[in-house]
Design a protein around this motif. Sequence first.
Motif, short mmCIF file in Angstrom:
data_model
loop_
_atom_site.label_atom_id
_atom_site.label_comp_id
_atom_site.label_asym_id
_atom_site.label_seq_id
_atom_site.Cartn_x
_atom_site.Cartn_y
_atom_site.Cartn_z
N ALA A 4 0.83 -1.20 0.00
CA ALA A 4 0.00 0.00 0.00
C ALA A 4 0.87 1.25 0.00
O ALA A 4 0.61 2.21 -0.71
CB ALA A 4 -0.93 -0.02 1.22
N LEU A 5 1.97 1.23 0.82
CA LEU A 5 2.86 2.38 0.87
C LEU A 5 3.55 2.60 -0.46
O LEU A 5 3.72 3.72 -0.92
CB LEU A 5 3.92 2.17 1.96
N ALA A 6 3.92 1.50 -1.12
CA ALA A 6 4.59 1.61 -2.41
C ALA A 6 3.70 2.25 -3.44
O ALA A 6 4.13 3.06 -4.25
CB ALA A 6 5.03 0.22 -2.88
N ARG A 7 2.43 1.93 -3.38
CA ARG A 7 1.50 2.48 -4.36
C ARG A 7 1.29 3.97 -4.14
O ARG A 7 1.05 4.72 -5.07
CB ARG A 7 0.15 1.76 -4.27
N GLU A 8 1.36 4.39 -2.87
CA GLU A 8 1.08 5.79 -2.57
C GLU A 8 2.31 6.68 -2.79
O GLU A 8 2.21 7.89 -2.83
CB GLU A 8 0.62 5.92 -1.11
N MET A 9 3.51 6.07 -2.90
CA MET A 9 4.74 6.84 -3.04
C MET A 9 4.74 7.66 -4.31
O MET A 9 4.51 7.13 -5.40
CB MET A 9 5.94 5.90 -3.03
N ARG A 10 4.99 8.94 -4.17
CA ARG A 10 5.05 9.82 -5.33
C ARG A 10 6.49 9.92 -5.82
O ARG A 10 7.44 9.84 -5.05
CB ARG A 10 4.52 11.20 -4.97
N LEU A 11 6.63 10.13 -7.12
CA LEU A 11 7.95 10.26 -7.70
C LEU A 11 8.57 11.60 -7.28
O LEU A 11 7.87 12.62 -7.17
CB LEU A 11 7.88 10.21 -9.22
N PRO A 12 9.88 11.60 -7.02
CA PRO A 12 10.55 12.88 -6.75
C PRO A 12 10.58 13.72 -8.03
O PRO A 12 10.32 13.21 -9.11
CB PRO A 12 11.96 12.43 -6.34
N LEU A 72 1.85 5.35 -15.37
CA LEU A 72 1.50 4.07 -14.73
C LEU A 72 1.88 4.08 -13.26
O LEU A 72 1.12 3.61 -12.40
CB LEU A 72 2.21 2.93 -15.45
N LEU A 73 3.05 4.62 -12.94
CA LEU A 73 3.46 4.71 -11.54
C LEU A 73 2.50 5.59 -10.75
O LEU A 73 2.12 5.27 -9.63
CB LEU A 73 4.89 5.27 -11.46
N SER A 74 2.08 6.69 -11.37
CA SER A 74 1.15 7.60 -10.70
C SER A 74 -0.23 6.97 -10.50
O SER A 74 -0.98 7.36 -9.59
CB SER A 74 0.99 8.90 -11.51
N ALA A 75 -0.55 5.98 -11.35
CA ALA A 75 -1.84 5.30 -11.24
C ALA A 75 -1.85 4.23 -10.15
O ALA A 75 -2.86 3.57 -9.92
CB ALA A 75 -2.22 4.66 -12.58
N GLY A 76 -0.70 4.04 -9.48
CA GLY A 76 -0.65 3.09 -8.38
C GLY A 76 -0.24 1.69 -8.75
O GLY A 76 -0.49 0.74 -8.01
N VAL A 77 0.42 1.53 -9.90
CA VAL A 77 0.88 0.20 -10.30
C VAL A 77 1.92 -0.30 -9.31
O VAL A 77 2.82 0.43 -8.88
CB VAL A 77 1.47 0.26 -11.73
N GLU A 78 1.81 -1.58 -8.95
CA GLU A 78 2.73 -2.18 -7.99
C GLU A 78 4.12 -2.41 -8.59
O GLU A 78 5.14 -2.05 -8.02
CB GLU A 78 2.16 -3.52 -7.51
N LEU A 93 15.46 5.25 -18.48
CA LEU A 93 14.68 4.25 -17.75
C LEU A 93 15.32 3.92 -16.41
O LEU A 93 14.61 3.71 -15.41
CB LEU A 93 14.52 2.99 -18.61
N GLU A 94 16.65 3.89 -16.37
CA GLU A 94 17.33 3.63 -15.10
C GLU A 94 17.11 4.77 -14.12
O GLU A 94 16.95 4.56 -12.91
CB GLU A 94 18.83 3.42 -15.35
N MET A 95 17.09 6.01 -14.63
CA MET A 95 16.80 7.16 -13.77
C MET A 95 15.40 7.03 -13.17
O MET A 95 15.20 7.26 -11.97
CB MET A 95 16.89 8.46 -14.60
N LEU A 96 14.45 6.60 -14.01
CA LEU A 96 13.08 6.43 -13.54
C LEU A 96 12.99 5.28 -12.54
O LEU A 96 12.25 5.36 -11.55
CB LEU A 96 12.17 6.18 -14.75
N ARG A 97 13.74 4.21 -12.79
CA ARG A 97 13.73 3.07 -11.86
C ARG A 97 14.23 3.48 -10.48
O ARG A 97 13.65 3.11 -9.45
CB ARG A 97 14.60 1.93 -12.41
N GLU A 98 15.30 4.25 -10.45
CA GLU A 98 15.83 4.70 -9.16
C GLU A 98 14.83 5.60 -8.44
O GLU A 98 14.63 5.48 -7.23
CB GLU A 98 17.14 5.46 -9.38
N ALA A 99 14.18 6.47 -9.19
CA ALA A 99 13.20 7.37 -8.58
C ALA A 99 11.97 6.63 -8.07
O ALA A 99 11.32 7.06 -7.12
CB ALA A 99 12.77 8.43 -9.60
N ALA A 100 11.67 5.48 -8.71
CA ALA A 100 10.45 4.73 -8.35
C ALA A 100 10.69 3.71 -7.24
O ALA A 100 9.79 2.95 -6.89
CB ALA A 100 9.92 4.01 -9.59
N GLY A 101 11.90 3.67 -6.70
CA GLY A 101 12.15 2.79 -5.57
C GLY A 101 12.03 1.32 -5.89
O GLY A 101 11.52 0.53 -5.08
N GLY A 102 12.51 0.93 -7.07
CA GLY A 102 12.52 -0.50 -7.40
C GLY A 102 11.23 -1.05 -7.96
O GLY A 102 11.09 -2.27 -8.11
#
Length: 344
Positions: A4-12, A72-78, A93-102
Amino acid sequence: MAKALAREMRLPPLPTVRDLLRLYKIRAAKKLSQNFLLDPRIIERIVKVSGNLNGAHVCEVGPGPGGITRALLSAGVEKILVIEKDARFLPTLEMLREAAGGRIHIIMGDVLSYNMENAFPKDMKKAWEEETPAIHLIGNLPFSVSTPLIIRWMKSVSAQNSAWTYGRVPMTLTFQKEVAERICAPVSSPQRCRLSVMCQYLCDVKHKFNIQGGSFIPAPKVDVGVVHLTPRKSPIISLPFSLIEKVVRCTFHMRQKECHHSFATLIPPALHQTLIPKIFAIAEVDPTTRPFQLTLEEFDRLCHAYNLLVEKVPEIGTYEYRAPRKERISGEDLKPQLEKLFFL
């Protein structure tokens, strides 16, 4: 709780996709049919019509610089599995991966050869008869790959392999507008073709909306259609995919002529007069119907009638009108076998 926390996390805060393209000096590769979609409103609309993505796992095909990935990340995708062929996009894509916390897993490769059988957690699998799993396939597809990819995926839907080992995984994909219209074309539509039948007998298809070509960079000369496909619990035609594809392909070989003419491409020449009227009689289909006027149910009966014949005389199933003339059988030597068939 962690999910649930992962879904709510916003991108920096991140550079815009447009800025990233400038930073890495990335231009669309013509040989890969690339067109970048940067308008966030349109991207959000694609994500919205994909369905409820909160907590879902998504495979995104051809993410490019990551515009749809962000939405997709903003929509709450796991979790997001991105499959990208162009190595130039790896840094973005690697920059986005780091920002999305894995939450992003990157595969550099060709989606046409990628097997998604182990791409998602095993506990997400659902029986085919159940509701669709929380797994989605989404992609802004290059025009050059869209048609071969959808046919390949329809084959996997039929066999229930690759992504469809997890159940009736839905797809939301972009196509050239004309291709989107063909996929969704109803009976008697000028756009109805082989692609219409091969998608519709396996899936419930919906043409969601169109995107003007000017919304892309560089702008293609055609508009783009967004199509949503959900595999049916039971296919309209329950026969091997290869047999159905052959019957449908040959039937549409002469699209504007009465379908008994095009059906002749399935049968060795010496057997036309005997077999073609019988097949249409068994299928209870009017042989003067044009291919684009045939319903899925009529295709079902034609496929079963042809399959009945092939089961009795397998050599007929090997006939291929596109083969070199020297390799094509005439069918003359099969006449004695046909005389013994009870339905003739």
